[in-house]
Design an enzyme around this catalytic site. Sequence first.
Site, PDB file in Angstrom:
ATOM      1  N   GLU A  60      32.863  38.606  36.775  1.00  0.00           N
ATOM      2  CA  GLU A  60      32.824  38.127  35.391  1.00  0.00           C
ATOM      3  C   GLU A  60      34.048  37.219  35.232  1.00  0.00           C
ATOM      4  OE1 GLU A  60      32.899  41.127  32.325  1.00  0.00           O
ATOM      5  OE2 GLU A  60      32.906  39.592  30.757  1.00  0.00           O
ATOM      6  N   ARG A 287      35.475  51.929  44.237  1.00  0.00           N
ATOM      7  CA  ARG A 287      36.429  50.844  43.949  1.00  0.00           C
ATOM      8  C   ARG A 287      37.639  50.971  44.849  1.00  0.00           C
ATOM      9  NH1 ARG A 287      35.198  48.857  38.859  1.00  0.00           N
ATOM     10  NH2 ARG A 287      37.093  47.690  38.543  1.00  0.00           N
ATOM     11  N   LYS A 297      41.341  44.308  35.053  1.00  0.00           N
ATOM     12  CA  LYS A 297      41.660  42.982  34.522  1.00  0.00           C
ATOM     13  C   LYS A 297      42.245  43.093  33.116  1.00  0.00           C
ATOM     14  CE  LYS A 297      37.664  41.165  36.077  1.00  0.00           C
ATOM     15  NZ  LYS A 297      36.526  40.269  36.130  1.00  0.00           N
TER      16      LYS A 297
HETATM   17  P1  ATP Z   1      37.936  45.131  36.267  1.00  0.00           P
HETATM   18  O1  ATP Z   1      37.611  46.556  35.956  1.00  0.00           O
HETATM   19  O2  ATP Z   1      39.139  44.928  37.099  1.00  0.00           O
HETATM   20  O3  ATP Z   1      37.938  44.265  35.051  1.00  0.00           O
HETATM   21  P2  ATP Z   1      35.301  44.386  36.910  1.00  0.00           P
HETATM   22  O4  ATP Z   1      34.467  45.352  37.671  1.00  0.00           O
HETATM   23  O5  ATP Z   1      35.024  44.252  35.476  1.00  0.00           O
HETATM   24  O6  ATP Z   1      36.789  44.668  37.215  1.00  0.00           O
HETATM   25  P3  ATP Z   1      33.993  42.085  37.847  1.00  0.00           P
HETATM   26  O7  ATP Z   1      34.424  40.689  37.699  1.00  0.00           O
HETATM   27  O8  ATP Z   1      32.828  42.549  37.083  1.00  0.00           O
HETATM   28  O9  ATP Z   1      35.244  42.969  37.538  1.00  0.00           O
HETATM   29  O10 ATP Z   1      33.812  42.432  39.394  1.00  0.00           O
HETATM   30  C1  ATP Z   1      33.111  41.619  40.300  1.00  0.00           C
HETATM   31  C2  ATP Z   1      32.688  42.451  41.460  1.00  0.00           C
HETATM   32  O11 ATP Z   1      33.814  43.015  42.095  1.00  0.00           O
HETATM   33  C3  ATP Z   1      31.799  43.598  41.028  1.00  0.00           C
HETATM   34  O12 ATP Z   1      30.757  43.748  41.946  1.00  0.00           O
HETATM   35  C4  ATP Z   1      32.733  44.775  41.047  1.00  0.00           C
HETATM   36  O13 ATP Z   1      32.023  45.958  41.276  1.00  0.00           O
HETATM   37  C5  ATP Z   1      33.688  44.418  42.171  1.00  0.00           C
HETATM   38  N1  ATP Z   1      34.984  45.032  41.939  1.00  0.00           N
HETATM   39  C6  ATP Z   1      35.756  44.957  40.838  1.00  0.00           C
HETATM   40  N2  ATP Z   1      36.857  45.706  40.957  1.00  0.00           N
HETATM   41  C7  ATP Z   1      36.793  46.265  42.191  1.00  0.00           C
HETATM   42  C8  ATP Z   1      37.640  47.145  42.927  1.00  0.00           C
HETATM   43  N3  ATP Z   1      38.779  47.617  42.408  1.00  0.00           N
HETATM   44  N4  ATP Z   1      37.252  47.513  44.160  1.00  0.00           N
HETATM   45  C9  ATP Z   1      36.110  47.047  44.698  1.00  0.00           C
HETATM   46  N5  ATP Z   1      35.269  46.209  44.068  1.00  0.00           N
HETATM   47  C10 ATP Z   1      35.594  45.821  42.826  1.00  0.00           C
HETATM   48 MG    MG Z   2      32.635  44.080  35.380  1.00  0.00          MG
END
Ligand code: ATP
Ligand code: MG
Length: 584
Positions: A60, A287, A297
Site C-alpha cells: 500500500e 511477519r 508504517k
Molecule cells: P505495516 O503494518 O508496516 O503498515 P502493511 O502490511 O500494511 O505493513 P503493506 O504495504 O500492505 O504493509 O505490505 C505489502 C506486503 O508486504 C504485504 O503482502 C504484507 O503482508 C507484506 N509485509 C508487510 N509487513 C511485513 C513484515 N513485517 N514481514 C513480512 N511481510 C510484510
Molecule cells: Mg497492509
Amino acid sequence: MCLRFFCGCIAKKIQYFCKLLVSIIMNEEKKSLNFIEQIIEEDLANGLPKEKLRFRFPPEPNGYLHIGHAASICLNFGLGLKYNAPVNLRFDDTNPAKEEQEYVDSIMYDVQWLGFKWDKVLYSSDYFQQLYDWTIAIIKDGKAYVDDQSSEQMALQKGTPTEPGTDSPNRNRSVEENLELFLKMKNSEFEEGSHVLRAKIDMKHVNMHMRDPIMYRVLKKHHHRTGNDWCIYPMYDWTHGESDYFEQISHSICTLEFKSHRDLYDWYVDQVYDPNLLRPKQREFARRNLSYTVMSKRKLLQLVEEKIVTGWDDPRMPTISGLRRRGYTPESLRNFSEIAGIAKRDNVTDVALLEFCIKDHLNKTAPRVMTVLNPVKLVITNYPEGKEEWLTAENNQEDKRAGYREVPFSREIYIEQEDFQEEANKKFFRLKLGGEVRLKNGYIIKAESCLKDENGEVTEIHCTYDKDSLSGSGTEASTRKVKGTLHWVSIKHALKAEVRVYDRLFTHEAPDSQKDKDFKEFLNPDSLTIIDAFIEPSLKEAKVLDRFQFQRLGYFCVDKDTTSTKLVFNRTVPLRDSWTKMSE
Ligand code: ATP
Ligand code: MG
C-alpha cells in the site's frame, strides 16, 4: 540474579550462533524447500501447469518500505526467479486518505535497488471500474445491500467470536432499492460515513469477517491516481482477491494476520469466478519482526512526523531507504532474508543477524582505510622534521583484486586516545610508556614520554621509531613481531570529517509489545553521536554511498549530506558489537 542473567546471556548467544551456523550450513547445502515452496510443488504435482505460476508484491503506498517488506519482496520475487514466473508489483491503493505518489516512487526505487525486476507495475485503482461492475452484478444477485446505520449500530450487531451477530434491519432491502442507493453513493449524494455497501453473507458465521463485511464506503477524497473520479472506495478484502484474480496470480502470499480473512477472500473470488480461469490461492507466512525496532508504517510515520528521526531514510530507521543510507548493501539484505527464512508462526529475528550479514558482505568488499575518531597527537621525535613518505597499504586483504594505495606518513600523527595508556597490564596490547607497537602499514614505534594537561589528560605522546622496521621493506626488522598494531593518520595530511555513530533507536528488544507503555517510552536518547574525525586523504573523492572499513573500528558509508567541502560518514556497524560487550 547477576549470575543468572550472565548465564542466560551466554546460553542465548550460544543458541543464537548455533542457529546461525545451522542456517548457514543449510544455505551452503542444497536448500530444502520452505513451506510455501512445498505448497507450490504440491499444486504443480496436482496438475497446475508451471507456466500458470504468477506472483505479486502488493504494497500500500502509504509509507516507505521496511525490512519486513524486504522479506515479502525476497519471497515473492525469489519464487519468480526459482520458477521462472512473472511477478507483478501491485500498488494496493484503495485508501486515498493516506496514499501518495512520493511513496509509490520510493517503493519502486527500493524494489529495484534490492535487485528485483517486476513483470508489470499495476494499481488496484486501475480496477475500480471492473470492481464496480462486478459489484452491480453481486447486488443484482441479491448478495449485497446498502446499510445506512451508524458504524456503532453495525458494530453492536456484529456479535463476538463466541456470540453470533444479528441481522441489520436493512439486510432485506430489494435489489432495486440497493441498486438505487448504491448509485446515489457513487454519485456523491450521501455524506461520508452515512452509507456503506455490505456483502450479504452470514451474520452468524463463526468467522467474524464473514458477518456481512463492508465492500464500499463513501470517501470524498482526492486519489493520487484517479483524482476525483470516485467518491466510493472498495475495501481491502474486496479489492485484494479480485485484483489477484484479475491478474491471474496463482499464489497470493500475505502475512498471518490475513489468515482469518481467507474465507472472505475465497467467497469474493467465488462471486466472479469463471472456471476456465485460474483461481488464486491465498497463503500466509509470519511477519518479519526485528529486535530493538518497530516495524509498522504507522509508527514509523509517527517517528518521522514528530521529528524524532530526520526522515524515512534516517539511518536509524528499519526502512530500506534508512538501511541503504546507513551503508547496507542489497546483497546483505537479500542474504538476511534468506538466512532468517520464512516461518509459520510469529517470531522476532535478532538484529544481530542483520548486522552479521552486512559485516560479512562488507568484509569481502569494502576497502580498508585509516581514520581516527578520538585523536591524540603523537610525535616521532627521531623522524626528520619536514620529511614525508608515502607508504604502501593493501586495500583489502580479503580481496586481492582490490590492489594497493599510498598513505602519507610524517613526524606528527594522530592515534586513538584509547590506544595509549601510560601504564597498563600485560593484556594491554596497545601503546604504553616503554612499550612498542607497529603502526599499520608503517614502522615500529616505542613510547618514551607524554605530556598532560591540568586534568591529567594526555595531550601529546612522544615516541621514537625503528627506521629499519617499515612493513614490507624486506629487512629483518620489518618482520619483527610486536603485540599490537595501531591505525593512525598523518596530522599534516589528514582530512576532517563528520562521523555519525548510531546506536539502536530503542533500548527495549520489543518496544511496541509492552503492555500499557507507548513504544516511544523506549527511545534510546543516545542513538546518535556526532564525532569530528580525521581521515586519510585517499577518501577526498569518496562518493555518496561509498562504503569503507575504518580499520579496527567498523564499517562506514558516505552520507548524502556530504558536500564538496565537508565529508560526512555514517557508521554502518562496528567491528565489535558494544551491546555484546555490555551483556558480557
Ligand atoms: P505495516 O503494518 O508496516 O503498515 P502493511 O502490511 O500494511 O505493513 P503493506 O504495504 O500492505 O504493509 O505490505 C505489502 C506486503 O508486504 C504485504 O503482502 C504484507 O503482508 C507484506 N509485509 C508487510 N509487513 C511485513 C513484515 N513485517 N514481514 C513480512 N511481510 C510484510
Ligand atoms: Mg497492509
